[in-house]
Scaffold this motif. Structure first.
Motif, PDB file in Angstrom:
ATOM      1  N   ILE A 250       0.836  -1.206   0.000  1.00 38.84           N
ATOM      2  CA  ILE A 250       0.000   0.000   0.000  1.00 38.84           C
ATOM      3  C   ILE A 250       0.869   1.255   0.000  1.00 38.84           C
ATOM      4  CG2 ILE A 250      -1.667   1.321   1.368  1.00 38.84           C
ATOM      5  CD1 ILE A 250      -2.854  -1.326   2.289  1.00 38.84           C
ATOM      6  N   GLU A 251       1.954   1.235   0.766  1.00 38.32           N
ATOM      7  CA  GLU A 251       2.864   2.391   0.776  1.00 38.32           C
ATOM      8  C   GLU A 251       3.498   2.584  -0.604  1.00 38.32           C
ATOM      9  OE1 GLU A 251       5.638   1.724   3.887  1.00 38.32           O
ATOM     10  OE2 GLU A 251       4.267   2.334   5.497  1.00 38.32           O
ATOM     11  N   LEU A 252       3.810   1.466  -1.267  1.00 37.36           N
ATOM     12  CA  LEU A 252       4.372   1.551  -2.610  1.00 37.36           C
ATOM     13  C   LEU A 252       3.357   2.155  -3.587  1.00 37.36           C
ATOM     14  CD1 LEU A 252       6.704   0.945  -4.548  1.00 37.36           C
ATOM     15  CD2 LEU A 252       5.730  -1.344  -4.876  1.00 37.36           C
ATOM     16  N   PHE A 253       2.095   1.759  -3.458  1.00 35.21           N
ATOM     17  CA  PHE A 253       1.055   2.333  -4.306  1.00 35.21           C
ATOM     18  C   PHE A 253       0.912   3.826  -4.055  1.00 35.21           C
ATOM     19  CE2 PHE A 253      -1.189  -2.048  -4.160  1.00 35.21           C
ATOM     20  CZ  PHE A 253      -0.332  -2.514  -5.155  1.00 35.21           C
ATOM     21  N   ALA A 254       1.003   4.227  -2.781  1.00 32.51           N
ATOM     22  CA  ALA A 254       0.873   5.649  -2.442  1.00 32.51           C
ATOM     23  C   ALA A 254       2.009   6.464  -3.041  1.00 32.51           C
ATOM     24  CB  ALA A 254       0.853   5.820  -0.917  1.00 32.51           C
ATOM     25  N   ILE A 255       3.209   5.876  -3.069  1.00 29.60           N
ATOM     26  CA  ILE A 255       4.366   6.594  -3.644  1.00 29.60           C
ATOM     27  C   ILE A 255       4.265   6.649  -5.162  1.00 29.60           C
ATOM     28  CG2 ILE A 255       6.875   6.482  -3.936  1.00 29.60           C
ATOM     29  CD1 ILE A 255       7.031   5.217  -1.171  1.00 29.60           C
ATOM     30  N   SER A 256       3.735   5.580  -5.760  1.00 33.32           N
ATOM     31  CA  SER A 256       3.713   5.483  -7.226  1.00 33.32           C
ATOM     32  C   SER A 256       2.658   6.378  -7.874  1.00 33.32           C
ATOM     33  CB  SER A 256       3.463   4.023  -7.651  1.00 33.32           C
ATOM     34  OG  SER A 256       4.465   3.190  -7.113  1.00 33.32           O
ATOM     35  N   THR A 257       1.530   6.578  -7.224  1.00 35.39           N
ATOM     36  CA  THR A 257       0.453   7.344  -7.848  1.00 35.39           C
ATOM     37  C   THR A 257       0.716   8.842  -7.799  1.00 35.39           C
ATOM     38  OG1 THR A 257      -1.931   7.710  -7.860  1.00 35.39           O
ATOM     39  CG2 THR A 257      -0.878   7.478  -5.710  1.00 35.39           C
ATOM     40  N   LYS A 258       0.192   9.534  -8.804  1.00 38.29           N
ATOM     41  CA  LYS A 258       0.339  10.990  -8.855  1.00 38.29           C
ATOM     42  C   LYS A 258      -0.962  11.693  -8.511  1.00 38.29           C
ATOM     43  CE  LYS A 258       3.999  10.836 -12.337  1.00 38.29           C
ATOM     44  NZ  LYS A 258       4.435  11.265 -13.685  1.00 38.29           N
ATOM     45  N   ASP A 259      -2.035  10.949  -8.408  1.00 43.40           N
ATOM     46  CA  ASP A 259      -3.334  11.523  -8.073  1.00 43.40           C
ATOM     47  C   ASP A 259      -3.370  11.828  -6.578  1.00 43.40           C
ATOM     48  OD1 ASP A 259      -6.019  12.011  -7.455  1.00 43.40           O
ATOM     49  OD2 ASP A 259      -6.705  10.760  -9.128  1.00 43.40           O
ATOM     50  N   PRO A 260      -3.554  13.081  -6.172  1.00 41.64           N
ATOM     51  CA  PRO A 260      -3.542  13.437  -4.738  1.00 41.64           C
ATOM     52  C   PRO A 260      -4.606  12.694  -3.935  1.00 41.64           C
ATOM     53  CG  PRO A 260      -3.395  15.400  -6.098  1.00 41.64           C
ATOM     54  CD  PRO A 260      -3.713  14.273  -7.028  1.00 41.64           C
ATOM     55  N   LYS A 261      -5.801  12.535  -4.506  1.00 36.71           N
ATOM     56  CA  LYS A 261      -6.870  11.862  -3.776  1.00 36.71           C
ATOM     57  C   LYS A 261      -6.532  10.383  -3.543  1.00 36.71           C
ATOM     58  CE  LYS A 261     -10.643  14.836  -5.372  1.00 36.71           C
ATOM     59  NZ  LYS A 261     -11.950  14.885  -6.077  1.00 36.71           N
ATOM     60  N   VAL A 262      -6.014   9.744  -4.579  1.00 37.45           N
ATOM     61  CA  VAL A 262      -5.642   8.336  -4.453  1.00 37.45           C
ATOM     62  C   VAL A 262      -4.484   8.171  -3.476  1.00 37.45           C
ATOM     63  CG1 VAL A 262      -4.781   6.315  -5.694  1.00 37.45           C
ATOM     64  CG2 VAL A 262      -6.471   7.807  -6.771  1.00 37.45           C
ATOM     65  N   TYR A 266      -4.510   5.903  -0.112  1.00 38.57           N
ATOM     66  CA  TYR A 266      -3.530   4.859   0.179  1.00 38.57           C
ATOM     67  C   TYR A 266      -2.804   5.137   1.501  1.00 38.57           C
ATOM     68  CZ  TYR A 266      -3.877   2.529  -4.368  1.00 38.57           C
ATOM     69  OH  TYR A 266      -4.309   1.818  -5.451  1.00 38.57           O
ATOM     70  N   THR A 267      -2.501   6.408   1.744  1.00 36.86           N
ATOM     71  CA  THR A 267      -1.802   6.771   2.976  1.00 36.86           C
ATOM     72  C   THR A 267      -2.654   6.465   4.206  1.00 36.86           C
ATOM     73  OG1 THR A 267      -0.606   8.542   1.820  1.00 36.86           O
ATOM     74  CG2 THR A 267      -0.668   8.641   4.225  1.00 36.86           C
ATOM     75  N   GLN A 268      -3.942   6.813   4.114  1.00 34.98           N
ATOM     76  CA  GLN A 268      -4.844   6.532   5.233  1.00 34.98           C
ATOM     77  C   GLN A 268      -4.979   5.023   5.468  1.00 34.98           C
ATOM     78  OE1 GLN A 268      -8.453   8.546   4.085  1.00 34.98           O
ATOM     79  NE2 GLN A 268      -7.802  10.519   4.967  1.00 34.98           N
ATOM     80  N   CYS A 269      -5.082   4.265   4.382  1.00 33.97           N
ATOM     81  CA  CYS A 269      -5.174   2.808   4.510  1.00 33.97           C
ATOM     82  C   CYS A 269      -3.915   2.237   5.151  1.00 33.97           C
ATOM     83  CB  CYS A 269      -5.399   2.169   3.137  1.00 33.97           C
ATOM     84  SG  CYS A 269      -7.026   2.485   2.435  1.00 33.97           S
ATOM     85  N   SER A 270      -2.764   2.769   4.762  1.00 40.66           N
ATOM     86  CA  SER A 270      -1.509   2.299   5.323  1.00 40.66           C
ATOM     87  C   SER A 270      -1.436   2.584   6.824  1.00 40.66           C
ATOM     88  CB  SER A 270      -0.332   2.966   4.605  1.00 40.66           C
ATOM     89  OG  SER A 270       0.899   2.584   5.202  1.00 40.66           O
ATOM     90  N   GLU A 271      -1.861   3.781   7.229  1.00 40.26           N
ATOM     91  CA  GLU A 271      -1.841   4.139   8.650  1.00 40.26           C
ATOM     92  C   GLU A 271      -2.780   3.249   9.455  1.00 40.26           C
ATOM     93  OE1 GLU A 271      -2.833   8.232   8.619  1.00 40.26           O
ATOM     94  OE2 GLU A 271      -0.832   8.928   8.017  1.00 40.26           O
ATOM     95  N   GLN A 272      -3.958   2.985   8.897  1.00 40.31           N
ATOM     96  CA  GLN A 272      -4.913   2.114   9.592  1.00 40.31           C
ATOM     97  C   GLN A 272      -4.373   0.687   9.724  1.00 40.31           C
ATOM     98  OE1 GLN A 272      -8.546   2.457   7.391  1.00 40.31           O
ATOM     99  NE2 GLN A 272      -8.984   4.534   8.114  1.00 40.31           N
TER     100      GLN A 272
END
Length: 286
Positions: A250-262, A266-272
């Motif tokens: 999930i952290e990798l997905f958050a780093i890879s995407t350029k869409d701020p909402k996405v 992903y960041t919120q999911c990773s924290e949870q």
């Protein structure tokens, strides 16, 4: 009747009768004894030997004496249950040996304990430094119970503000190579599940001396052959590794995407997920 046969029969009936009377008295007679219970145990044993071997006296007289002793003991136990004064007089009171970290020498003398005796009692509780003890008390049974100073007490989840669920006792589901259906049903598992778990370890059920299942559903087995080592269950460790892998993905997905909402999602999911792993970690590491 030959003497040897009469002695054998008397002994047999004495053992049976004494066992039934001891069952009536309850478990206290076979655990830590009070002074009166100690005297009662010696007397009942002597009477049983008298009934078995004294051929010149009628055996029924010994039985009467046994019954009287048991009834007296039973009456005293009932009296102790209803009266604290009777308990204090018969069993004596507890004696404080250490208070506020100070040894009470007068109480030691009262209980006829030496310093070596006190230190030996502390060692039985895995305490080797008297300075670690805040409070110690001798119970009427003779046991010494201690309270360690706060900075020497082991840390528990309560000290860390962590709430944990109740711990359920493990159930023995295999004994002497046979499946115990009732404990297995208590845990909510079937025989097929148990056989599947055994297949994972590569063990045949007839080779299992003892098998236990804990509250997390992990099976632990001990084999008749002590030379064979059975690997420890890895299901919980594999689950923890899988959760960490999901977190990394999930952290990798958050780093890879350029869409701020996405990225935010992903960041919120990773924290949870991190919070979930932290909460579950005590249960997943056995």
């Amino acid at each position: 009747m030959p003497d040897w046969l009469e002695v054998a029969l008397r002994t047999f009936f004495s053992v049976v009768f004494l066992f039934l009377l001891t069952k009536l008295l309850g478990k206290r007679q076979v655990t830590q004894l009070s002074m009166f219970e100690y005297i009662t145990g010696i007397t009942i044993g002597s009477l049983a030997a008298y009934i078995s071997l004294d051929l010149n006296s009628h055996w029924s007289l010994g039985m009467v004496s046994l019954v009287v002793w048991v009834l007296v003991s039973l009456g005293i136990e009932i009296l102790q249950m209803k009266s604290k004064t009777a308990r204090d007089w018969l069993d004596t009171k507890s004696t404080v040996l250490i208070k506020d970290g100070k040894i009470l020498e007068d109480n030691l003398k009262k209980e006829r304990m030496t310093t070596d005796d006190l230190l030996a009692q502390l060692r039985k509780k895995s305490v080797f430094k008297m300075a670690d003890v805040e409070f110690a008390i001798m119970e009427p049974s003779g046991d010494v119970n201690i309270l360690l100073k706060r900075d020497n007490q082991p840390i528990t989840p309560a000290h860390l503000g962590i709430k944990v669920g109740p711990e359920q006792e493990p159930q023995a589901v295999i004994m002497d190579g046979k499946i115990m259906n009732e404990p297995l049903a208590t845990l909510g598992y079937s025989r097929d599940w148990l056989l599947t778990e055994l297949e994972k370890t590569g063990v045949a059920i007839e080779n299992v001396f003892l098998g236990q299942v804990d509250m997390y559903g992990q099976l632990y087995v001990d084999l008749f052959d002590d030379q064979i080592m059975v690997p420890a269950p890895q299901a919980l460790a594999a689950l923890l590794a899988q959760l960490k892998k999901c977190e990394a993905d999930i952290e990798l997905f958050a780093i890879s995407t350029k869409d701020p909402k996405v990225k935010k999602m992903y960041t919120q999911c990773s924290e949870q997920l991190v919070e979930t792993i932290v909460a579950l970690r005590p249960y997943l590491i056995q």
